[in-house]
Design a protein around this motif. Structure first.
Motif, PDB file in Angstrom:
ATOM      1  N   SER A  92       0.932  -1.210  -0.180  1.00 50.20           N
ATOM      2  CA  SER A  92       0.226  -0.020   0.015  1.00 50.20           C
ATOM      3  C   SER A  92       0.950   1.186   0.003  1.00 50.20           C
ATOM      4  CB  SER A  92      -0.790   0.010   1.171  1.00 50.20           C
ATOM      5  OG  SER A  92      -1.969  -0.826   1.049  1.00 50.20           O
ATOM      6  N   HIS A  93       0.283   2.312  -0.745  1.00 50.65           N
ATOM      7  CA  HIS A  93       1.253   3.452  -0.913  1.00 50.65           C
ATOM      8  C   HIS A  93       0.932   4.121   0.604  1.00 50.65           C
ATOM      9  CE1 HIS A  93       1.927   7.720  -1.782  1.00 50.65           C
ATOM     10  NE2 HIS A  93       2.623   7.194  -2.854  1.00 50.65           N
ATOM     11  N   MET A  94       2.062   4.870   0.954  1.00 47.69           N
ATOM     12  CA  MET A  94       1.869   5.183   2.528  1.00 47.69           C
ATOM     13  C   MET A  94       0.915   6.452   2.821  1.00 47.69           C
ATOM     14  SD  MET A  94       5.293   7.965   2.255  1.00 47.69           S
ATOM     15  CE  MET A  94       4.865   8.346   4.164  1.00 47.69           C
ATOM     16  N   ASP A  95       0.037   6.906   1.475  1.00 48.52           N
ATOM     17  CA  ASP A  95      -0.690   8.099   1.941  1.00 48.52           C
ATOM     18  C   ASP A  95      -2.142   7.619   1.585  1.00 48.52           C
ATOM     19  OD1 ASP A  95       0.819  10.136   2.562  1.00 48.52           O
ATOM     20  OD2 ASP A  95       1.250  10.701   0.359  1.00 48.52           O
ATOM     21  N   ARG A  96      -2.299   6.112   1.199  1.00 50.94           N
ATOM     22  CA  ARG A  96      -3.543   5.581   1.082  1.00 50.94           C
ATOM     23  C   ARG A  96      -4.599   5.544   2.029  1.00 50.94           C
ATOM     24  NH1 ARG A  96      -4.800  -0.692   1.508  1.00 50.94           N
ATOM     25  NH2 ARG A  96      -7.073  -0.548   1.700  1.00 50.94           N
ATOM     26  N   PHE A  97      -4.340   5.391   3.326  1.00 51.22           N
ATOM     27  CA  PHE A  97      -5.510   5.677   4.054  1.00 51.22           C
ATOM     28  C   PHE A  97      -5.963   7.182   4.266  1.00 51.22           C
ATOM     29  CE2 PHE A  97      -3.948   1.629   6.707  1.00 51.22           C
ATOM     30  CZ  PHE A  97      -4.446   0.712   5.832  1.00 51.22           C
ATOM     31  N   GLU A  98      -4.980   8.084   4.217  1.00 43.69           N
ATOM     32  CA  GLU A  98      -5.163   9.234   4.554  1.00 43.69           C
ATOM     33  C   GLU A  98      -6.248   9.914   3.331  1.00 43.69           C
ATOM     34  OE1 GLU A  98      -2.753  13.618   4.922  1.00 43.69           O
ATOM     35  OE2 GLU A  98      -1.776  11.752   5.064  1.00 43.69           O
ATOM     36  N   PHE A  99      -5.963   9.568   2.346  1.00 41.76           N
ATOM     37  CA  PHE A  99      -6.973   9.964   1.141  1.00 41.76           C
ATOM     38  C   PHE A  99      -8.141   9.550   1.121  1.00 41.76           C
ATOM     39  CE2 PHE A  99      -2.618  11.415  -0.631  1.00 41.76           C
ATOM     40  CZ  PHE A  99      -3.228  12.829  -1.267  1.00 41.76           C
ATOM     41  N   GLN A 100      -8.133   7.895   1.411  1.00 40.38           N
ATOM     42  CA  GLN A 100      -9.355   7.214   1.367  1.00 40.38           C
ATOM     43  C   GLN A 100     -10.243   7.699   2.522  1.00 40.38           C
ATOM     44  OE1 GLN A 100      -8.074   3.267   1.225  1.00 40.38           O
ATOM     45  NE2 GLN A 100      -8.449   3.134  -0.972  1.00 40.38           N
ATOM     46  N   LEU A 101      -9.757   7.957   3.670  1.00 39.08           N
ATOM     47  CA  LEU A 101     -10.462   8.407   5.019  1.00 39.08           C
ATOM     48  C   LEU A 101     -10.995   9.712   4.663  1.00 39.08           C
ATOM     49  CD1 LEU A 101     -11.375   7.813   7.771  1.00 39.08           C
ATOM     50  CD2 LEU A 101      -9.260   8.878   8.872  1.00 39.08           C
ATOM     51  N   LYS A 102     -10.355  10.765   4.228  1.00 33.25           N
ATOM     52  CA  LYS A 102     -10.623  12.125   3.874  1.00 33.25           C
ATOM     53  C   LYS A 102     -11.911  11.942   2.870  1.00 33.25           C
ATOM     54  CE  LYS A 102      -6.739  14.670   4.621  1.00 33.25           C
ATOM     55  NZ  LYS A 102      -5.456  15.482   4.100  1.00 33.25           N
ATOM     56  N   PHE A 103     -11.933  11.056   1.945  1.00 32.03           N
ATOM     57  CA  PHE A 103     -12.827  11.055   0.979  1.00 32.03           C
ATOM     58  C   PHE A 103     -14.522  10.582   1.746  1.00 32.03           C
ATOM     59  CE2 PHE A 103     -15.722   9.022  -1.698  1.00 32.03           C
ATOM     60  CZ  PHE A 103     -15.767   9.589  -2.892  1.00 32.03           C
ATOM     61  N   LEU A 104     -14.284   9.367   2.568  1.00 30.84           N
ATOM     62  CA  LEU A 104     -15.177   8.776   3.174  1.00 30.84           C
ATOM     63  C   LEU A 104     -16.023   9.962   4.136  1.00 30.84           C
ATOM     64  CD1 LEU A 104     -14.336   5.264   3.621  1.00 30.84           C
ATOM     65  CD2 LEU A 104     -15.985   6.220   2.006  1.00 30.84           C
ATOM     66  N   GLU A 105     -15.271  10.637   4.922  1.00 27.16           N
ATOM     67  CA  GLU A 105     -15.716  11.523   5.754  1.00 27.16           C
ATOM     68  C   GLU A 105     -16.297  12.570   5.060  1.00 27.16           C
ATOM     69  OE1 GLU A 105     -12.484  12.312   8.470  1.00 27.16           O
ATOM     70  OE2 GLU A 105     -13.279  10.862   9.893  1.00 27.16           O
ATOM     71  N   ALA A 106     -16.040  13.017   4.016  1.00 36.92           N
ATOM     72  CA  ALA A 106     -16.678  14.275   3.042  1.00 36.92           C
ATOM     73  C   ALA A 106     -17.576  13.929   2.344  1.00 36.92           C
ATOM     74  CB  ALA A 106     -15.508  15.007   2.232  1.00 36.92           C
ATOM     75  N   ASN A 107     -18.055  12.511   2.006  1.00 33.06           N
ATOM     76  CA  ASN A 107     -18.903  12.058   1.154  1.00 33.06           C
ATOM     77  C   ASN A 107     -19.764  11.015   1.888  1.00 33.06           C
ATOM     78  OD1 ASN A 107     -18.191  13.207  -1.552  1.00 33.06           O
ATOM     79  ND2 ASN A 107     -16.309  12.506  -0.496  1.00 33.06           N
ATOM     80  N   LEU A 108     -20.713  11.242   2.539  1.00 35.58           N
ATOM     81  CA  LEU A 108     -21.380  10.310   3.431  1.00 35.58           C
ATOM     82  C   LEU A 108     -22.284   9.333   2.880  1.00 35.58           C
ATOM     83  CD1 LEU A 108     -22.481  12.833   6.328  1.00 35.58           C
ATOM     84  CD2 LEU A 108     -20.387  11.348   6.231  1.00 35.58           C
ATOM     85  N   GLU A 109     -22.504   9.450   1.575  1.00 37.25           N
ATOM     86  CA  GLU A 109     -23.401   8.489   0.852  1.00 37.25           C
ATOM     87  C   GLU A 109     -22.516   7.408   0.361  1.00 37.25           C
ATOM     88  OE1 GLU A 109     -22.557  11.864  -2.099  1.00 37.25           O
ATOM     89  OE2 GLU A 109     -22.309  11.629   0.019  1.00 37.25           O
TER      90      GLU A 109
END
Length: 196
Positions: A92-109
């Motif tokens: 896994s790329h070292m920033d994977r979790f950071e980017f994915q978590l930001k996306f889910l927190e900003a897009n609740l659907e």
């Protein structure tokens, strides 16, 4: 926080790279649920215990073989609302979790978010055939009946999206594709792949 879920049934030259790529994520607030499953589970567990002392790792043993069984077993021990999948032969790329978590927190659907992936051989060389990339929900869902457009070990889920369809079904060669189709057909959750 995030629960990272990985099943492993053997020790090989890929396992330590996979584990290290999770432990060195830029987002550090996670638990790492590792299910050592199958007939070699004791040896696999001993290898990880001997080589890693990170308190985020939580090891479990299951003598029952099969990826779907191991993932459902491990999901019961995932403490948090977000579940990041990982396989024991991937990086896994070292920033994977950071980017994915930001996306889910900003897009609740959205219930599932992936990303672009690079397919590599056992030496780490990029393979010529890329993983088919679909970015948006409409595109992903339109392809799902005949093409898996989500790379399972590169995904982050809302745990509820998994539980809403009863998690993984045993007996399928493509337990991930089956899961995605059921989430698409039976729920209102949306899918996305980050264009990175």
């Amino acid at each position: 926080m995030i629960s990272v879920l990985m099943a492993v049934n053997k020790t090989d030259k890929f396992l330590d790279k996979a584990i290290s790529s999770i432990l060195h994520q830029s987002f550090t607030k996670f638990e790492f649920i590792i299910v050592c499953n199958g007939p070699l589970c004791v040896d696999v567990c001993a290898h990880i215990e001997h080589n890693y002392s990170d308190p985020r790792i939580k090891l479990f043993k299951s003598w029952v073989p099969g990826l779907a069984n191991a993932l459902n077993f491990g999901l019961n021990y995932c403490s948090f609302d977000y579940v990041a999948r990982m396989d024991a032969d991937d990086i896994s790329h070292m920033d994977r979790f950071e980017f994915q978590l930001k996306f889910l927190e900003a897009n609740l659907e959205y219930g599932i978010v992936g990303c672009k992936v690079e397919l590599i051989d056992e030496a780490g060389n990029t393979l010529p055939d890329p993983f088919y990339f679909c970015k948006d929900n409409r595109h992903i869902k339109s392809k799902l009946p005949y093409l898996n457009t989500l790379c399972h070990p590169a995904l982050m889920f809302r745990k509820k999206a998994l539980l809403d369809v009863g998690s993984y079904r045993y007996g399928f060669h493509s337990e991930d594709h089956d899961l995605f189709i059921r989430i698409s057909d039976e729920t209102e959750w949306k899918f996305a792949n980050i264009d990175q």
